[in-house]
Design a protein around this motif. Structure first.
Motif, PDB file in Angstrom:
ATOM      1  N   UNK A   1      61.220  72.455  68.398  1.00  0.00           N
ATOM      2  CA  UNK A   1      60.959  73.623  67.550  1.00  0.00           C
ATOM      3  C   UNK A   1      59.505  74.063  67.684  1.00  0.00           C
ATOM      4  N   UNK A   2      58.577  73.108  67.705  1.00  0.00           N
ATOM      5  CA  UNK A   2      57.167  73.456  67.854  1.00  0.00           C
ATOM      6  C   UNK A   2      56.906  74.149  69.190  1.00  0.00           C
ATOM      7  N   UNK A   3      57.473  73.602  70.257  1.00  0.00           N
ATOM      8  CA  UNK A   3      57.270  74.189  71.590  1.00  0.00           C
ATOM      9  C   UNK A   3      57.873  75.586  71.650  1.00  0.00           C
ATOM     10  N   UNK A   4      59.100  75.726  71.135  1.00  0.00           N
ATOM     11  CA  UNK A   4      59.749  77.033  71.182  1.00  0.00           C
ATOM     12  C   UNK A   4      59.042  78.060  70.298  1.00  0.00           C
ATOM     13  N   UNK A   5      58.467  77.619  69.196  1.00  0.00           N
ATOM     14  CA  UNK A   5      57.716  78.532  68.333  1.00  0.00           C
ATOM     15  C   UNK A   5      56.474  79.048  69.053  1.00  0.00           C
ATOM     16  N   UNK A   6      55.763  78.144  69.726  1.00  0.00           N
ATOM     17  CA  UNK A   6      54.586  78.565  70.504  1.00  0.00           C
ATOM     18  C   UNK A   6      54.983  79.550  71.608  1.00  0.00           C
ATOM     19  N   UNK A   7      56.057  79.255  72.302  1.00  0.00           N
ATOM     20  CA  UNK A   7      56.527  80.115  73.379  1.00  0.00           C
ATOM     21  C   UNK A   7      56.959  81.479  72.841  1.00  0.00           C
ATOM     22  N   UNK A   8      57.731  81.489  71.752  1.00  0.00           N
ATOM     23  CA  UNK A   8      58.199  82.748  71.171  1.00  0.00           C
ATOM     24  C   UNK A   8      57.031  83.593  70.677  1.00  0.00           C
ATOM     25  N   UNK A   9      56.039  82.948  70.082  1.00  0.00           N
ATOM     26  CA  UNK A   9      54.862  83.682  69.603  1.00  0.00           C
ATOM     27  C   UNK A   9      54.138  84.340  70.769  1.00  0.00           C
ATOM     28  N   UNK A  10      53.963  83.587  71.831  1.00  0.00           N
ATOM     29  CA  UNK A  10      53.277  84.118  73.012  1.00  0.00           C
ATOM     30  C   UNK A  10      54.058  85.275  73.638  1.00  0.00           C
ATOM     31  N   UNK A  11      55.348  85.085  73.818  1.00  0.00           N
ATOM     32  CA  UNK A  11      56.181  86.144  74.406  1.00  0.00           C
ATOM     33  C   UNK A  11      56.223  87.358  73.490  1.00  0.00           C
ATOM     34  N   UNK A  12      56.350  87.117  72.167  1.00  0.00           N
ATOM     35  CA  UNK A  12      56.404  88.222  71.212  1.00  0.00           C
ATOM     36  C   UNK A  12      55.152  89.070  71.228  1.00  0.00           C
ATOM     37  N   UNK A  13      53.998  88.449  71.431  1.00  0.00           N
ATOM     38  CA  UNK A  13      52.748  89.203  71.501  1.00  0.00           C
ATOM     39  C   UNK A  13      52.672  90.035  72.777  1.00  0.00           C
ATOM     40  N   UNK A  14      53.227  89.502  73.859  1.00  0.00           N
ATOM     41  CA  UNK A  14      53.163  90.200  75.143  1.00  0.00           C
ATOM     42  C   UNK A  14      54.271  91.242  75.295  1.00  0.00           C
ATOM     43  N   UNK A  15      55.476  90.916  74.808  1.00  0.00           N
ATOM     44  CA  UNK A  15      56.608  91.821  74.986  1.00  0.00           C
ATOM     45  C   UNK A  15      57.635  91.624  73.879  1.00  0.00           C
TER      46      UNK A  15
END
Length: 99
Positions: free
Chosen positions: A58-72
């Protein structure tokens, strides 16, 4: 082989059936596998290591989703829809949460 009979309410029965279907198992085989884990001969608590792994995921996916959400944001929205589709196919998405 011994037989065990257990009564469950309709909601739990449907959830177990969905999970069994998602695991490509009969309901009996699925419940049997859960009971085998619960009766672990080494005395381990069946959820502890799974909970730790789930927490890390969950922590890894949250970091990834946050990063992707900011970019696209559109890419993140599409990924969330794809993830829901996979969870739905495997019977892991509660119909009440599928909104």
């Amino acid at each position: 082989m011994r037989r065990v009979s257990v009564r469950v309410d309709d909601t739990l029965y449907q959830r177990l059936q969905r999970r069994a279907l998602g695991s490509n198992l009969s309901l009996s085989d699925f419940v049997r596998s859960v009971l085998v884990q619960a009766a672990d001969s080494r005395g381990r608590y069946i959820y502890s290591s799974q909970d730790e792994m789930l927490g890390i995921a969950i922590q890894i996916l949250t970091l990834l989703a946050t990063s992707i959400g900011e970019q696209s944001p559109k890419l993140l929205e599409r990924a969330m829809l794809d993830a829901k589709a996979v969870l739905r196919e495997r019977g892991l998405l509660d119909p009440e949460q599928d909104r």
